[in-house]
Structures are given as C-alpha cells and as structure tokens.
Design a protein around this motif. Structure first.
Motif, PDB file in Angstrom:
ATOM      1  N   LEU A   1       0.834  -1.199   0.000  1.00 53.57           N
ATOM      2  CA  LEU A   1       0.000   0.000   0.000  1.00 53.57           C
ATOM      3  C   LEU A   1       0.868   1.247   0.000  1.00 53.57           C
ATOM      4  O   LEU A   1       1.929   1.293   0.644  1.00 53.57           O
ATOM      5  CB  LEU A   1      -0.922   0.038   1.230  1.00 53.57           C
ATOM      6  CG  LEU A   1      -2.137  -0.887   1.230  1.00 53.57           C
ATOM      7  CD1 LEU A   1      -2.946  -0.699   2.506  1.00 53.57           C
ATOM      8  CD2 LEU A   1      -3.028  -0.634   0.018  1.00 53.57           C
TER       9      LEU A   1
ATOM     10  N   LYS B   1       0.297   5.219   0.951  1.00 58.67           N
ATOM     11  CA  LYS B   1      -0.632   6.119   1.617  1.00 58.67           C
ATOM     12  C   LYS B   1       0.032   7.480   1.832  1.00 58.67           C
ATOM     13  O   LYS B   1       1.267   7.585   1.832  1.00 58.67           O
ATOM     14  CB  LYS B   1      -1.044   5.556   2.984  1.00 58.67           C
ATOM     15  CG  LYS B   1      -1.810   4.244   2.938  1.00 58.67           C
ATOM     16  CD  LYS B   1      -2.164   3.810   4.359  1.00 58.67           C
ATOM     17  CE  LYS B   1      -2.963   2.517   4.370  1.00 58.67           C
ATOM     18  NZ  LYS B   1      -3.307   2.104   5.763  1.00 58.67           N
TER      19      LYS B   1
ATOM     20  N   TYR C   1      -2.218  13.618  -3.804  1.00 53.69           N
ATOM     21  CA  TYR C   1      -2.347  12.308  -3.151  1.00 53.69           C
ATOM     22  C   TYR C   1      -3.444  11.428  -3.749  1.00 53.69           C
ATOM     23  O   TYR C   1      -3.730  10.376  -3.194  1.00 53.69           O
ATOM     24  CB  TYR C   1      -2.618  12.508  -1.652  1.00 53.69           C
ATOM     25  CG  TYR C   1      -1.419  12.983  -0.889  1.00 53.69           C
ATOM     26  CD1 TYR C   1      -0.357  12.129  -0.630  1.00 53.69           C
ATOM     27  CD2 TYR C   1      -1.326  14.288  -0.433  1.00 53.69           C
ATOM     28  CE1 TYR C   1       0.759  12.560   0.069  1.00 53.69           C
ATOM     29  CE2 TYR C   1      -0.215  14.732   0.271  1.00 53.69           C
ATOM     30  CZ  TYR C   1       0.820  13.857   0.513  1.00 53.69           C
ATOM     31  OH  TYR C   1       1.928  14.287   1.200  1.00 53.69           O
TER      32      TYR C   1
ATOM     33  N   ALA D   1      -2.706   7.551  -4.537  1.00 57.22           N
ATOM     34  CA  ALA D   1      -2.418   6.581  -3.475  1.00 57.22           C
ATOM     35  C   ALA D   1      -3.717   6.043  -2.888  1.00 57.22           C
ATOM     36  O   ALA D   1      -4.823   6.417  -3.295  1.00 57.22           O
ATOM     37  CB  ALA D   1      -1.562   7.241  -2.389  1.00 57.22           C
ATOM     38  N   ALA D   2      -3.578   5.136  -1.911  1.00 60.99           N
ATOM     39  CA  ALA D   2      -4.743   4.605  -1.191  1.00 60.99           C
ATOM     40  C   ALA D   2      -5.140   5.630  -0.131  1.00 60.99           C
ATOM     41  O   ALA D   2      -4.782   5.506   1.045  1.00 60.99           O
ATOM     42  CB  ALA D   2      -4.397   3.254  -0.562  1.00 60.99           C
ATOM     43  N   SER D   3      -5.887   6.652  -0.540  1.00 61.43           N
ATOM     44  CA  SER D   3      -6.101   7.842   0.288  1.00 61.43           C
ATOM     45  C   SER D   3      -7.532   8.042   0.742  1.00 61.43           C
ATOM     46  O   SER D   3      -7.824   9.051   1.396  1.00 61.43           O
ATOM     47  CB  SER D   3      -5.654   9.089  -0.493  1.00 61.43           C
ATOM     48  OG  SER D   3      -4.349   8.963  -0.976  1.00 61.43           O
TER      49      SER D   3
ATOM     50  N   THR E   1      -7.980   8.384   4.511  1.00 57.11           N
ATOM     51  CA  THR E   1      -7.315   9.614   4.950  1.00 57.11           C
ATOM     52  C   THR E   1      -8.135  10.831   4.580  1.00 57.11           C
ATOM     53  O   THR E   1      -8.294  11.763   5.384  1.00 57.11           O
ATOM     54  CB  THR E   1      -5.914   9.703   4.324  1.00 57.11           C
ATOM     55  OG1 THR E   1      -5.165   8.544   4.683  1.00 57.11           O
ATOM     56  CG2 THR E   1      -5.190  10.945   4.802  1.00 57.11           C
TER      57      THR E   1
END
Length: 564
Positions: free
Chosen positions: A356, A358, A401, A404-406, A409
C-alpha cells in the motif's frame, strides 16, 4: 533562425510557434547525437543553439513571463521587464558578460525551524542561464540514468514512488532510506566542471556563475563550493553532479544469482529524486555494503549523507523502527494479510502481504494544521471569502495524493475540518442553537459547507482515486515521440481531472498557438466569453501561460471551434 524576423517591433508579434519548432529541432539533434556518443557534434550544435535568435527569445520569455518567480529581483533590483525591455534584453544577451553576484534570500523549511538559503541571480543572468539550459539539458537527458526522477522534464515524484512500489511488490525487502546533507550548497565545483566535460567557452561561463559570490544584505561572500538554489541552471547541475550513483551501486553486485536452482535478479534497485534516494534489496548485508559504497562515491563530489535522515528499514517487519518508509510525502509499506486477501507472486504462490502507498502521517498532520490555522485566522470574513481561501489548498493537496490509497485519509481530514468549521460558525452566532447554525452554513443535499448562491467547500473524499502510470524507461521529451507525451499529459497528478478532460478534447494542443503542451509548460484556463464565473466546459480552453497573456493583450481568442 539566427537573425531577427523582419517587421517584428512588438513582443506579442513574435512568431512564437516558428521559434519553438526551430529550437526543438536543434534540441532533438543534440539529444540524438549525445545518445550516439558524438561529443564534437553535440558541442557544435550547442554553439549553434546558444547563438540562435530563436533560443534567446525563448530564454527571455521563460524568465520574464513563464517563471512564477519572474518578479523576484536580484542584486540589481530589477524585478520585471516591459515588452519593449524584453526585446532589448534579447538584442543584448551576451554570454561573455561578467556574471553578477546572487542575492541571498532565506525561506523557512516546512515543518521545521530551519531556514533554506536561496540564491536569486539578476534577471539578465537568469536569461543567460535559461539559454544555456536549452543547450545542456538535451545532452544530459540522453545520459541520465532511468531511475533518476527529480528536476527532469516529463518525470515527477509520483514516478519515483511507483518505481519503489514496483521494486518491492513481489518480495519484502530491506531499504536504505537516505538523504544527502546540503546537496546544493556543498557540491565540489571543480569535480562538477570536470564531469560536465564541455567546451571551454561554456565551461568559463558556468564557472563564472558558480564563483560569482553571494550578497547577503550588504555583505559579499565568495562561493567556493556548491551551486545556488534558486538559479535556473542549478537543478540541472545538481543532477549532473549526482549522475552515476545508480551505475556504481548496480555494478558492484552481480545482476543475477541462482537460488534453489532458479536464476533471480540480485542487483539492488536504487531510485533517486534530487538529493533523496532509496536502495532496495532483500539482503541486509548488501544494503550495508551499498551504504558504504554510496558514502565513498559521494566524497568525490564533496558530499555526505545526513545521519538524521538516513536509516535502514524493512518494508514488512519492524527494523529499529516502524516498517516501511516515508518518501516524498508518501508512506510505502507492506501489511500482513490472510491467504484469501493477498496477491500472488510470479509463480502463483500467495504472497501473504499486500502493498500500500498512503499519505504519510506527518504530511496529513501538517495539512490539518494548515487548514485549521486558516479557519482561525479568518474568523470575521464572510463564508464565501473563507471558501476562496480553503478550496485551492484542498484541491492541490488532493490532486497530489489522489494516486495513493487515500480514501480513508481523505474522510478523516474532512471530519476534522468539519469540527473547525463548526467552531467558526458557532463563534459567529453565540446565541443561536446548533440546528439553526448548521442550516445557515451547510446546504442540502449532502449537508455541504457552502453558500446559498452555490459556492461550496471541496470535500477531500469526493476526489477520485486514479492510479499513476510510471514513465517508460529512459523516455525523454526530446526524443520527438509526441504521441506518448500527449497521452500522459492529461493524466499527470498535478493536473485536475477537468483540466485533463480539456487537454484530451484539444488533443494535447494549445488552441492559440497550435503547439503541443510539453512537460513543464505553464497551462492556464481561458474563459471564451471573458466571464470568469462561467465555468461550463464549453466555455473553457487550455492555453500556454504566455499565450493566455497574449490573448488578453490582443482581445478575443481566435480559435478553430465556436465557443458558446
């Protein structure tokens, strides 16, 4: 085009498309000659380009129009030039002129109490450096290593992050996460000039800029090492100084090794972005040897690693600290999962972990504090003005971002921002109940913070996640493959999704000059009906920054399509 075009009396009347095509043809010839190793041909073409009137015009335009710091003065106090003054600068752009000292400016480093020194050359020296960069960059783009991503056209920090991800996705590895201490300020100038290996006139010119001195207030200090941060040519010179680091590390170890009867890749992977780099390998002993090898190689350029920012970690297990690494604002690590929630390796066996990328916790906290600080500072302004302060910051952070795996977040940041905005609203109406306050500042449907006129706060979690595709191998914008670069232009993470759709509709071309958008070009949005509030897609065009200036100076944009 070595002589001025006849009849050109105004800056806006320049035949810019013709000039750009002429310069790009020369740059492409330099790039291909450098690939073939024909040094004499490269130097001959570089002399031709630097004496070209077309290249001088483009260099002046780059530092007086396209550059965001165009209004920052040097030691001579000149901050900006009028169109007629730009023409005069082109006519008197002499490469043999003596360089002037740079002006020292101190800016704070984000998240720390330290300050970063910037060196601001004079406007005329910036134009000369831009001219030299036009000649030097294609030569070195043909030489630079494939896993070098910082300060290079067509390459970004997202490419570097994906390169690390591709290196570890099939196997947990040890990682040397390193940073070079004060890279720009400590480069050995003689070693840099020797590595440049250019012809005498250009060597004397670059040496003059390196030795010009720094003016900090009223004190002039000689520069015996380093290349100033803030100069047009400095990022390219820093890349030249660090060129060869990847080759040294790879050549020190065998490329393949037999394990259990199978031949596997055994050479370390090194990914560098400017002065930050990582080395990945499955053997901890190899990582230790790589660190010693890198430190020894850097000494030849007068550089060393920064101990506080250099560590050895593991992507899956804790190794003298948390697993994974933080690189360019992202956290890259592996998480253990069950056999039904994991991918498979190249031979079909379950990996037992997932990879991942992040947003790093540090950058998330800094973003939250920045938004909360803006809300606190603007307690008395209207809601619409507060939206104008918050939306650009949210849009830029989410665009960075979104690869990414955001999602989690983004939702967390939205929740915390809601608390800050609720405190902002309750302070303005202390005597009212919570329900009335929410109805006043949050609009349905969705209870979005916004005005009744339709102005709304951008939500982090409404950003669509789009996976980034790494740049292919040693590709460069100077290779002439425009179809490849146009196809990437609309998917670049720094460009919003609606801007990407606009570029695809225009097939990667500016509707004013008709040229392709190149990596690094400043792209701006033009409203066809001159109404900045009309943001319908049919009313918007993507233009070069300098083309946008010309359109507003000449009047209505003449385009091949009809704007509603």
């Amino acid at each position: 085009m070595s002589a001025p075009a006849t009849g050109v009396q105004e800056w806006r009347d320049m035949p810019w498309p013709k000039l750009e095509k002429h310069v790009h043809r020369l740059q492409k010839r330099i790039y291909r000659a450098s690939q073939r190793g024909e040094t004499k041909t490269v130097h001959r073409l570089q002399r031709l380009l630097m004496s070209s009137w077309s290249a001088k015009c483009l260099a002046v335009r780059r530092v007086t129009q396209d550059n965001k710091g165009k209004k920052t003065p040097g030691c001579d106090g000149v901050a900006s030039l009028e169109p007629q003054e730009r023409l005069a600068l082109v006519a008197h752009l002499n490469l043999d002129a003596k360089p002037q000292p740079i002006r020292r400016v101190w800016i704070p480093k984000p998240g720390t109490d330290e300050q970063r020194p910037l060196g601001i050359p004079t406007l005329s020296d910036r134009a000369r450096q831009a001219l030299v960069k036009l000649a030097l960059e294609p030569q070195w783009e043909a030489k630079f290593e494939p896993n070098s991503y910082g300060f290079r056209p067509g390459r970004s920090c997202h490419d570097a992050v994906i390169a690390i991800f591709d290196s570890i996705k099939q196997c947990p590895k040890y990682v040397l996460d390193a940073d070079i201490a004060k890279c720009f300020d400590r480069i050995d100038q003689e070693a840099l000039l020797k590595k440049l290996n250019t012809f005498p006139r250009l060597r004397r010119l670059i040496k003059g800029w390196l030795k010009a001195g720094v003016l900090d207030g009223d004190v002039l200090t000689p520069t015996k090492q380093g290349t100033p941060q803030g100069g047009v040519l400095s990022p390219l010179l820093a890349n030249v100084a660090l060129h060869g680091l990847e080759k040294v590390v790879r050549d020190a170890f065998p490329k393949t090794k037999t394990v259990n009867g199978k031949v596997v890749t055994w050479s370390p992977t090194i990914v560098r972005y400017a002065d930050d780099f990582v080395v990945c390998h499955r053997d901890l002993g190899v990582i230790g040897q790589c660190q010693d090898l890198v430190e020894q190689w850097l000494q030849g350029m007068g550089l060393e690693l920064k101990p506080s920012k250099t560590r050895i970690c593991h992507t899956l297990q804790e190794q003298d600290g948390p697993a994974g690494l933080d690189f360019l604002g992202f956290t890259i690590r592996q998480y253990r999962v069950g056999k039904y929630h994991t991918g498979k390796d190249s031979v079909g066996k379950p990996l037992g972990f997932k990879n991942l990328i992040k947003p790093s916790k540090e950058k998330v906290v800094l973003h939250q504090k920045r938004l909360a600080k803006i809300v606190r500072r603007h307690r008395a302004i209207p809601q619409e003005a507060l939206l104008k302060q918050l939306n650009p910051i949210i849009r830029g952070w989410c665009n960075y971002y979104r690869t990414a795996a955001s999602k989690k977040t983004f939702s967390k940041v939205d929740h915390l921002l809601f608390g800050s905005l609720l405190s902002w609203a309750r302070r303005r109406h202390r005597g009212q109940g919570l329900r009335e306050i929410v109805r006043k500042y949050w609009q349905r449907p969705g209870w979005t913070f916004g005005t009744t006129k339709g102005k709304k706060l951008l939500k982090h979690d409404s950003t669509r996640i789009v996976r980034h595709v790494k740049v292919r191998g040693e590709k460069s914008p100077f290779d002439g493959d425009w179809m490849y670069w146009v196809s990437r232009q609309g998917n670049y993470p720094g460009i919003s999704l609606w801007m990407g759709l606009m570029l695809k509709r225009q097939q990667g071309r500016c509707v004013h000059c008709g040229l392709f958008f190149k990596p690094g070009d400043r792209i701006e949005v033009h409203h066809c009906d001159q109404d900045r509030s009309n943001n319908r897609r049919g009313n918007l065009d993507a233009l070069h920054g300098h083309c946008h200036d010309a359109v507003h100076g000449q009047g209505k944009l003449k385009t091949t399509r009809k704007c509603p």
